[in-house]
Design a protein around this motif. Structure first.
Motif, PDB file in Angstrom:
ATOM      1  N   LEU A   6       0.848  -1.194   0.000  1.00  0.00           N
ATOM      2  CA  LEU A   6       0.000   0.000   0.000  1.00  0.00           C
ATOM      3  C   LEU A   6       0.881   1.242   0.000  1.00  0.00           C
ATOM      4  CD1 LEU A   6      -2.230  -1.175   2.969  1.00  0.00           C
ATOM      5  CD2 LEU A   6      -2.911  -1.193   0.572  1.00  0.00           C
ATOM      6  N   ARG A   7       0.338   2.323  -0.493  1.00  0.00           N
ATOM      7  CA  ARG A   7       1.056   3.593  -0.475  1.00  0.00           C
ATOM      8  C   ARG A   7       0.161   4.653   0.153  1.00  0.00           C
ATOM      9  NH1 ARG A   7       2.344   5.393  -6.090  1.00  0.00           N
ATOM     10  NH2 ARG A   7       0.143   5.796  -6.071  1.00  0.00           N
ATOM     11  N   THR A   8       0.721   5.410   1.069  1.00  0.00           N
ATOM     12  CA  THR A   8       0.038   6.567   1.628  1.00  0.00           C
ATOM     13  C   THR A   8       1.020   7.727   1.625  1.00  0.00           C
ATOM     14  OG1 THR A   8       0.580   5.843   3.882  1.00  0.00           O
ATOM     15  CG2 THR A   8      -1.599   5.268   3.066  1.00  0.00           C
ATOM     16  N   ARG A   9       0.537   8.892   1.964  1.00  0.00           N
ATOM     17  CA  ARG A   9       1.388  10.090   1.944  1.00  0.00           C
ATOM     18  C   ARG A   9       1.087  10.935   3.169  1.00  0.00           C
ATOM     19  NH1 ARG A   9       4.686  12.598  -1.523  1.00  0.00           N
ATOM     20  NH2 ARG A   9       4.707  14.857  -1.607  1.00  0.00           N
ATOM     21  N   LEU A  50       4.819   7.004   2.107  1.00  0.00           N
ATOM     22  CA  LEU A  50       4.835   5.829   2.974  1.00  0.00           C
ATOM     23  C   LEU A  50       4.478   4.608   2.142  1.00  0.00           C
ATOM     24  CD1 LEU A  50       2.774   7.410   5.868  1.00  0.00           C
ATOM     25  CD2 LEU A  50       5.254   7.053   5.852  1.00  0.00           C
ATOM     26  N   PHE A  51       5.275   3.561   2.281  1.00  0.00           N
ATOM     27  CA  PHE A  51       5.039   2.309   1.580  1.00  0.00           C
ATOM     28  C   PHE A  51       4.855   1.218   2.625  1.00  0.00           C
ATOM     29  CE2 PHE A  51       7.540   5.119  -1.037  1.00  0.00           C
ATOM     30  CZ  PHE A  51       6.833   5.115  -2.228  1.00  0.00           C
ATOM     31  N   HIS A  52       3.693   0.588   2.615  1.00  0.00           N
ATOM     32  CA  HIS A  52       3.338  -0.437   3.585  1.00  0.00           C
ATOM     33  C   HIS A  52       3.446  -1.800   2.909  1.00  0.00           C
ATOM     34  CE1 HIS A  52       0.975   2.612   6.028  1.00  0.00           C
ATOM     35  NE2 HIS A  52       1.104   3.219   4.857  1.00  0.00           N
ATOM     36  N   PHE A  53       4.074  -2.741   3.582  1.00  0.00           N
ATOM     37  CA  PHE A  53       4.138  -4.114   3.101  1.00  0.00           C
ATOM     38  C   PHE A  53       3.513  -4.990   4.181  1.00  0.00           C
ATOM     39  CE2 PHE A  53       6.278  -8.261   2.618  1.00  0.00           C
ATOM     40  CZ  PHE A  53       5.827  -8.557   1.345  1.00  0.00           C
ATOM     41  N   VAL A  54       2.387  -5.619   3.840  1.00  0.00           N
ATOM     42  CA  VAL A  54       1.593  -6.370   4.807  1.00  0.00           C
ATOM     43  C   VAL A  54       1.552  -7.837   4.407  1.00  0.00           C
ATOM     44  CG1 VAL A  54      -0.653  -6.504   5.949  1.00  0.00           C
ATOM     45  CG2 VAL A  54       0.143  -4.302   5.044  1.00  0.00           C
ATOM     46  N   GLU A  55       1.846  -8.712   5.352  1.00  0.00           N
ATOM     47  CA  GLU A  55       1.667 -10.143   5.163  1.00  0.00           C
ATOM     48  C   GLU A  55       0.531 -10.555   6.082  1.00  0.00           C
ATOM     49  OE1 GLU A  55       5.907 -11.934   3.945  1.00  0.00           O
ATOM     50  OE2 GLU A  55       5.824 -11.169   6.004  1.00  0.00           O
ATOM     51  N   VAL A  56      -0.556 -11.015   5.470  1.00  0.00           N
ATOM     52  CA  VAL A  56      -1.793 -11.263   6.208  1.00  0.00           C
ATOM     53  C   VAL A  56      -2.519 -12.452   5.593  1.00  0.00           C
ATOM     54  CG1 VAL A  56      -3.055  -9.578   4.788  1.00  0.00           C
ATOM     55  CG2 VAL A  56      -3.902 -10.134   7.074  1.00  0.00           C
ATOM     56  N   ASP A  57      -3.242 -13.180   6.421  1.00  0.00           N
ATOM     57  CA  ASP A  57      -4.001 -14.328   5.910  1.00  0.00           C
ATOM     58  C   ASP A  57      -5.025 -13.891   4.863  1.00  0.00           C
ATOM     59  OD1 ASP A  57      -2.603 -16.096   7.543  1.00  0.00           O
ATOM     60  OD2 ASP A  57      -4.072 -15.951   9.156  1.00  0.00           O
ATOM     61  N   ASP A  58      -5.804 -12.863   5.176  1.00  0.00           N
ATOM     62  CA  ASP A  58      -6.879 -12.405   4.280  1.00  0.00           C
ATOM     63  C   ASP A  58      -7.086 -10.915   4.537  1.00  0.00           C
ATOM     64  OD1 ASP A  58      -9.372 -11.717   3.149  1.00  0.00           O
ATOM     65  OD2 ASP A  58     -10.191 -13.707   3.506  1.00  0.00           O
ATOM     66  N   TYR A  59      -6.603 -10.075   3.614  1.00  0.00           N
ATOM     67  CA  TYR A  59      -6.647  -8.626   3.822  1.00  0.00           C
ATOM     68  C   TYR A  59      -8.081  -8.093   3.900  1.00  0.00           C
ATOM     69  CZ  TYR A  59      -5.374  -3.707   3.456  1.00  0.00           C
ATOM     70  OH  TYR A  59      -5.232  -2.355   3.701  1.00  0.00           O
ATOM     71  N   ALA A  60      -8.957  -8.587   3.056  1.00  0.00           N
ATOM     72  CA  ALA A  60     -10.359  -8.138   3.092  1.00  0.00           C
ATOM     73  C   ALA A  60     -11.003  -8.496   4.429  1.00  0.00           C
ATOM     74  CB  ALA A  60     -11.143  -8.737   1.934  1.00  0.00           C
TER      75      ALA A  60
END
Length: 101
Positions: A6-9, A50-60
């Motif tokens: 994801l990207r945020t600012r 900002l660059f987010h890197f997420v490892e998740v079972d199910d993002y939704a």
């Protein structure tokens, strides 16, 4: 497991505040994220980007679980004041272009 980018600012002038706020997130937020399948969440900052890197079972499923969670709602209030745009509506996911494994 899903890997989400994801990207945020940030709004200008909020870099130090953002970094300080993330030095330690609230324990209840950490617990609810882990309970809902987050294995890791890394944030990289380049100036205001900002660059987010997420490892998740199910993002939704994570988003649905956090939607009404008091710990996440409080955190979003704290963070949204620093961000230039709404995280959920403005971020979008970054498509994977290349990966070395």
């Amino acid at each position: 497991m899903e890997r989400i980018a994801l990207r945020t600012r940030l709004k200008p002038g909020n870099e130090e505040i953002y970094d300080r706020e993330h030095a330690q997130i609230p324990a209840e937020l950490d617990a609810v994220m882990r309970a809902n399948g987050v294995h890791s969440w890394r944030i990289f900052r380049d100036g205001l980007d900002l660059f987010h890197f997420v490892e998740v079972d199910d993002y939704a499923a994570l988003q649905a679980a956090l939607k009404d969670d008091p710990a996440d709602q409080a955190w979003q209030v704290r963070m949204n004041r620093l961000l230039d745009g709404d995280f959920d509506k403005g971020a979008g996911t970054l498509p994977l272009v290349w990966e070395m494994t």
